[in-house]
Design an enzyme around this catalytic site. Structure first.
Site, mmCIF file in Angstrom:
data_model
loop_
_atom_site.group_PDB
_atom_site.id
_atom_site.type_symbol
_atom_site.label_atom_id
_atom_site.label_comp_id
_atom_site.label_asym_id
_atom_site.label_seq_id
_atom_site.Cartn_x
_atom_site.Cartn_y
_atom_site.Cartn_z
ATOM 1 N N LYS A 93 5.043 -24.171 -54.196
ATOM 2 C CA LYS A 93 4.552 -24.052 -55.566
ATOM 3 C C LYS A 93 5.299 -22.942 -56.288
ATOM 4 O O LYS A 93 5.913 -22.072 -55.693
ATOM 5 C CB LYS A 93 3.051 -23.752 -55.578
ATOM 6 C CG LYS A 93 2.707 -22.356 -55.059
ATOM 7 C CD LYS A 93 1.223 -22.091 -55.070
ATOM 8 C CE LYS A 93 0.940 -20.670 -54.580
ATOM 9 N NZ LYS A 93 -0.481 -20.380 -54.510
ATOM 10 N N ARG A 98 -4.247 -7.739 -53.850
ATOM 11 C CA ARG A 98 -3.126 -8.537 -54.354
ATOM 12 C C ARG A 98 -2.106 -7.686 -55.099
ATOM 13 O O ARG A 98 -1.001 -8.161 -55.377
ATOM 14 C CB ARG A 98 -3.663 -9.647 -55.276
ATOM 15 C CG ARG A 98 -4.330 -10.788 -54.536
ATOM 16 C CD ARG A 98 -4.911 -11.817 -55.483
ATOM 17 N NE ARG A 98 -6.199 -11.384 -56.029
ATOM 18 C CZ ARG A 98 -6.946 -12.112 -56.867
ATOM 19 N NH1 ARG A 98 -6.512 -13.303 -57.244
ATOM 20 N NH2 ARG A 98 -8.099 -11.657 -57.312
ATOM 21 N N ASP A 122 0.729 -22.409 -49.585
ATOM 22 C CA ASP A 122 1.983 -21.866 -50.099
ATOM 23 C C ASP A 122 2.796 -21.351 -48.917
ATOM 24 O O ASP A 122 2.308 -21.318 -47.775
ATOM 25 C CB ASP A 122 1.750 -20.752 -51.136
ATOM 26 C CG ASP A 122 0.798 -19.679 -50.631
ATOM 27 O OD1 ASP A 122 0.843 -19.352 -49.430
ATOM 28 O OD2 ASP A 122 0.006 -19.166 -51.434
ATOM 29 N N THR A 167 -9.420 -18.684 -59.292
ATOM 30 C CA THR A 167 -9.773 -19.660 -60.328
ATOM 31 C C THR A 167 -9.785 -21.095 -59.808
ATOM 32 O O THR A 167 -10.172 -22.011 -60.525
ATOM 33 C CB THR A 167 -8.778 -19.583 -61.495
ATOM 34 O OG1 THR A 167 -7.469 -19.930 -61.025
ATOM 35 C CG2 THR A 167 -8.755 -18.186 -62.094
ATOM 36 N N THR A 188 -4.862 -23.299 -57.963
ATOM 37 C CA THR A 188 -3.920 -23.660 -56.905
ATOM 38 C C THR A 188 -4.495 -24.747 -56.019
ATOM 39 O O THR A 188 -3.830 -25.747 -55.717
ATOM 40 C CB THR A 188 -3.579 -22.424 -56.058
ATOM 41 O OG1 THR A 188 -2.887 -21.467 -56.863
ATOM 42 C CG2 THR A 188 -2.696 -22.803 -54.873
ATOM 43 N N GLY A 199 -24.478 5.056 -67.866
ATOM 44 C CA GLY A 199 -23.730 4.139 -67.018
ATOM 45 C C GLY A 199 -23.112 4.764 -65.784
ATOM 46 O O GLY A 199 -22.579 4.051 -64.929
ATOM 47 N N GLU A 200 -23.159 6.093 -65.669
ATOM 48 C CA GLU A 200 -22.613 6.737 -64.478
ATOM 49 C C GLU A 200 -23.436 6.354 -63.248
ATOM 50 O O GLU A 200 -24.662 6.259 -63.311
ATOM 51 C CB GLU A 200 -22.616 8.260 -64.639
ATOM 52 C CG GLU A 200 -21.603 8.776 -65.631
ATOM 53 C CD GLU A 200 -21.562 10.295 -65.679
ATOM 54 O OE1 GLU A 200 -22.297 10.937 -64.889
ATOM 55 O OE2 GLU A 200 -20.787 10.839 -66.484
ATOM 56 N N ARG A 211 4.607 -20.034 -59.335
ATOM 57 C CA ARG A 211 3.609 -19.357 -60.164
ATOM 58 C C ARG A 211 4.319 -18.670 -61.326
ATOM 59 O O ARG A 211 5.070 -17.707 -61.135
ATOM 60 C CB ARG A 211 2.818 -18.337 -59.342
ATOM 61 C CG ARG A 211 1.639 -17.744 -60.085
ATOM 62 C CD ARG A 211 0.948 -16.663 -59.253
ATOM 63 N NE ARG A 211 0.444 -17.190 -58.012
ATOM 64 C CZ ARG A 211 -0.731 -17.781 -57.861
ATOM 65 N NH1 ARG A 211 -1.509 -17.927 -58.910
ATOM 66 N NH2 ARG A 211 -1.127 -18.226 -56.685
#
Length: 315
Positions: A195, A96, A171, A226, A229, A38-39, A197
Site C-alpha cells: 500500500k 507511531r 503492509d 480509522t 487501511t 481542569g488540572e 500512504r
C-alpha cells in the site's frame, strides 16, 4: 500480593479490576480527579512505603489526559517511598511518532513520552504489541513488550483447517508479525498487501502479493485507527477471491469514522483486545469481538514478581 499494590487511572479501570481479580488482590486506594480549572489531581490513599507497585493505564484518547494521569500517579508513588513502580501500559500512545521521516521538522514524540516516564520515576514498563519496537531503546531500564497476536488466534484451529487459512500482512512493515502468526497456525505461505500512504490516516491499496483465492484470510496488526487501511484491504482481498476475512488487531483506537468504515467494509470479523475501552462501539458494529487480555497481563505481573520468563507467555 502482600507486598504488591495495583493502581489504575481513569483510562481503563475495568481492565485493571479484572487483572486485580485474577491476582486475588484489591485495587489500591487512589483518588484521581480534576480541579475546577481542569488540572489533574492525584492522591494515594493508603500506605505504600517499601512496596512494589503496578500502575495499569493505557494512554489512548484523550491521550494528553491519560498520559498526564499516569505521570502524576507515578510521581505520587515515588514520593510515597515505594520500592518499585511498574507502569503497565497496554496501549502505548505516541508510539507511531518514533522517528523523523525524511528529516522533517517534527518531534520524536515517543522519545519525549519515554523521557517523561523516566523522569517521573518509573522503574519498569510492560506493554502489549507496541507499534515500534525500537522505542524499547528509549529507556535505560527494562521494557517488556508482550506479543498477543499468537494468543488471540490460538482458537482458530478449532473451527478451520490449516489448508483453508492464509495469513495476510496488511503492509510490508507487518511481515514479521504475520510470519509469527503463520508459524503458530502452521500456515506456510504469506500474502502481503502493498500500500501507499499519501498522508496520515489515509491509505490506498496498490497491490496484493500472494494467493488468497478460496482462503480464509487472517489479517493480524498491532492497532486499528480509522479502519481505512483494513477496509481497503478487505475489498482487495475479496476481489482476489478470498472466502472470509478475519482481522486480529490488538489495540482498537477506532477514531473518526472507524465504525462506519468497518460496517461498510468487506471484513467478516474483527477481533480486538480490551487494551482500550471501546464503550458501545461493539454494539454499533456487530463485526467486532473483544478478546480479554487481563489473564496475559496478570501472568506477566506474576512472572515479574517470581523471576520467571515473561517471553514464554508468547513463544
Amino acid at each position: 500480593m502482600n507486598n504488591r499494590v495495583i493502581f489504575t487511572g481513569s483510562s481503563n479501570p475495568q481492565l485493571a479490576l479484572k487483572v486485580a481479580e485474577n491476582l486475588d488482590a484489591n485495587l489500591g486506594a487512589i483518588q484521581v480527579g480534576t480541579f475546577s480549572d481542569g488540572e489533574i489531581n492525584v492522591e494515594i490513599n493508603e500506605n505504600v512505603r517499601g512496596k512494589d507497585t503496578f500502575v495499569i493505564q493505557s494512554t489512548n484518547f484523550p491521550a494528553e489526559k491519560n498520559l498526564m494521569e499516569l505521570i502524576l500517579i507515578i510521581d505520587a508513588l515515588k514520593r510515597a517511598s515505594v520500592k518499585s513502580i511498574t507502569a503497565v501500559i497496554p496501549y502505548f500512545g505516541y508510539s507511531r511518532q518514533d522517528r523523523r521521516i525524511r528529516s522533517a521538522r517534527v518531534p520524536i514524540s515517543a522519545k519525549v513520552v519515554a523521557d517523561m516516564l523516566t523522569n517521573a520515576g518509573v522503574t519498569r514498563i510492560i506493554t502489549l504489541d507496541i507499534h515500534s519496537e525500537q522505542i524499547q531503546g528509549f529507556f535505560s531500564f527494562p521494557m517488556d513488550n508482550i506479543y498477543t497476536a499468537n494468543l488471540m488466534v490460538k482458537n482458530l484451529l478449532d473451527d478451520y483447517k490449516v489448508g483453508d487459512l492464509q495469513v495476510v500482512s496488511p503492509d510490508t512493515g507487518g511481515v514479521i508479525r504475520a510470519r509469527s502468526v503463520a508459524k503458530t497456525l502452521g500456515v506456510k505461505d504469506l500474502a502481503i498487501i502493498d500500500k501507499r500512504r499519501e498522508k496520515a490516516n489515509e491509505s490506498q491499496v496498490i497491490n496484493l502479493i500472494g494467493d488468497v483465492e478460496n482462503k480464509v484470510c487472517i489479517v493480524p496488526d498491532d492497532l486499528i485507527d480509522t479502519a481505512g487501511t483494513l477496509s481497503n484491504a478487505s475489498h482487495a482481498l475479496k476481489e482476489k477471491g478470498a472466502k472470509e476475512i478475519i482481522a486480529y488487531i490488538t489495540h482498537p483506537v477506532l477514531s473518526g469514522n472507524a465504525v462506519e468504515n468497518l460496517n461498510n467494509s468487506a471484513i467478516d470479523r474483527l477481533v480486538v483486545s480490551n487494551s482500550i475501552d471501546i464503550g458501545d462501539k461493539s454494539k454499533k458494529c456487530p463485526k467486532i469481538d473483544v478478546f480479554d487480555i487481563s489473564p496475559i497481563l496478570s501472568q506477566a505481573i506474576i512472572r515479574l514478581m517470581t523471576g520467571e520468563s515473561i517471553s514464554e507467555l508468547f513463544t
